[in-house]
Design a protein around this motif. Sequence first.
Motif, PDB file in Angstrom:
ATOM      1  N   UNK A  37       2.433  -6.956  -3.964  1.00  0.00           N
ATOM      2  CA  UNK A  37       1.403  -6.750  -3.707  1.00  0.00           C
ATOM      3  C   UNK A  37       0.732  -7.378  -2.319  1.00  0.00           C
ATOM      4  N   UNK A  38       0.235  -7.368  -1.744  1.00  0.00           N
ATOM      5  CA  UNK A  38      -0.817  -8.178  -0.667  1.00  0.00           C
ATOM      6  C   UNK A  38      -1.445  -9.230  -1.169  1.00  0.00           C
ATOM      7  N   UNK A  39      -1.713  -9.458  -1.891  1.00  0.00           N
ATOM      8  CA  UNK A  39      -1.975 -10.649  -2.206  1.00  0.00           C
ATOM      9  C   UNK A  39      -0.805 -11.349  -2.849  1.00  0.00           C
ATOM     10  N   UNK A  82      -5.859  -6.714   9.083  1.00  0.00           N
ATOM     11  CA  UNK A  82      -6.759  -7.951   8.927  1.00  0.00           C
ATOM     12  C   UNK A  82      -6.664  -9.092   7.839  1.00  0.00           C
ATOM     13  N   UNK A  83      -6.234  -8.415   6.449  1.00  0.00           N
ATOM     14  CA  UNK A  83      -6.098  -9.900   5.439  1.00  0.00           C
ATOM     15  C   UNK A  83      -4.256 -10.406   6.537  1.00  0.00           C
ATOM     16  N   UNK A  84      -4.278 -10.090   6.687  1.00  0.00           N
ATOM     17  CA  UNK A  84      -2.653 -10.424   7.303  1.00  0.00           C
ATOM     18  C   UNK A  84      -3.165 -11.353   8.239  1.00  0.00           C
ATOM     19  N   UNK A  85      -3.380 -11.065   9.570  1.00  0.00           N
ATOM     20  CA  UNK A  85      -4.311 -11.593  10.934  1.00  0.00           C
ATOM     21  C   UNK A  85      -5.129 -12.619  10.060  1.00  0.00           C
ATOM     22  N   UNK A 102       4.093 -10.397   9.745  1.00  0.00           N
ATOM     23  CA  UNK A 102       4.087  -9.552   8.428  1.00  0.00           C
ATOM     24  C   UNK A 102       4.216  -8.703   7.847  1.00  0.00           C
ATOM     25  N   UNK A 103       4.968  -8.145   6.926  1.00  0.00           N
ATOM     26  CA  UNK A 103       5.181  -6.890   5.975  1.00  0.00           C
ATOM     27  C   UNK A 103       3.971  -6.305   5.430  1.00  0.00           C
ATOM     28  N   UNK A 104       3.315  -5.293   5.201  1.00  0.00           N
ATOM     29  CA  UNK A 104       2.287  -4.685   4.606  1.00  0.00           C
ATOM     30  C   UNK A 104       3.222  -3.614   3.911  1.00  0.00           C
ATOM     31  N   UNK A 105       2.973  -4.543   2.865  1.00  0.00           N
ATOM     32  CA  UNK A 105       3.393  -3.732   1.433  1.00  0.00           C
ATOM     33  C   UNK A 105       3.268  -2.295   1.644  1.00  0.00           C
ATOM     34  N   UNK A 106       3.973  -1.561  -0.129  1.00  0.00           N
ATOM     35  CA  UNK A 106       4.039  -0.588  -0.026  1.00  0.00           C
ATOM     36  C   UNK A 106       2.477  -0.072  -0.895  1.00  0.00           C
TER      37      UNK A 106
END
Length: 287
Positions: free
Chosen positions: A83-85, A124-127, A105-109
């Motif tokens: 997950x993103x979390x 935006x969360x990854x950044x 950062x890879x964006x998850x499935x």
Amino acid sequence: MTTVREDEQPAPYGTGAATTKPARRVRVHHLREMKERGEAWPMLTAYDMYTAKIFDQAGIPVLLVGDSAANNVYGYESSLPVSTEEMLPLVRAVTRSASRALVVADLPFGSYQASPEQALTTAVRMMKEGRAHAVKLEGGSRFAPQVEALTSAGIPVMGHIGFTPQSEHGLGGYRVQGRGASADALVADALALEAAGAFAVVLEMVPAEVAKRVTAELAIPTVGIGAGPDCDAQVLVWQDMAGLNQGRSPRFVKRYADVAGVLSQAASEFAADVRGGSFPAEEHSFH
Ligand SMILES: Nc1nc(=O)c2c([nH]1)NC[C@@H]1CN(c3ccc(C(=O)N[C@@H](CCC(=O)O)C(=O)O)cc3)CN21
Ligand SMILES: CC(C)C(=O)C(=O)O
Ligand SMILES: [Mg+2]
């Protein structure tokens, strides 16, 4: 208190000697310039502080916090469950630790497929929370709207086509993509990602001849994994590259070390010392 500014740290490239030459952050334009000069560049995954520091100082210009953390950090059977979390703390650890490398950062499935809006929210969360410098997502022309939404928001995007592990079940397993008649579709996907603003594109498990064709047709760099020698860059999962992963490796992996062997030996010796009473010795004790 003395603070070391990022631009005053020793340059990780070259001799390793401390220098007054500023260690500048790798930027996406540097990668395109390397393509123009015909200089191949390496990319590795990293998921934590030590690996990020070691690879950064070894001169790896791009570090990927891959969703492969699913199987290589969290112990899931594939990359789908992560997950993103779960990704964010790993992304933050790597960006905290790499002073030179560009961190992707890879964006998850499931975190970007639904819509460009969903992709933007996750990126935006990854950044913001992960302090990533760029994101990566899987898919070709069907995901051009997502790539456009992110690049319009100022977020550099790396594409990923060929075998895309998040689509394992749709693709019918771990198989080479772009053979025969599907080569043209792969080239079209790569061109669509470039037109949408991607700064690079990963080609995973693609015939070498097709990867060579994509690399020639794109102005942006191609990053190969099982895509032959003619890509502009090459990426491997670090646990495969360093031999921490002792399982059966895909054909595209080259092992450069036996980290699993080194760690196993160290743990066995520690255990024997404790059991035999030779650790801790006098020099490890306080009085
Ligand atoms: N440790 C690790 N390395 C990776 O490269 C990797 C991950 N994990 N997790 C996410 C994805 C999954 N990837 C994989 C996983 C397995 C194969 C594989 O088994 N390939 C076989 C079959 C190829 C075929 O049938 O044509 C091979 O021999 O290459 C390929 C890519 C790449 N990524
Ligand atoms: C293998 C690379 C390209 C990747 O996407 C990952 O590590 O998640
Ligand atoms: Mg990935």
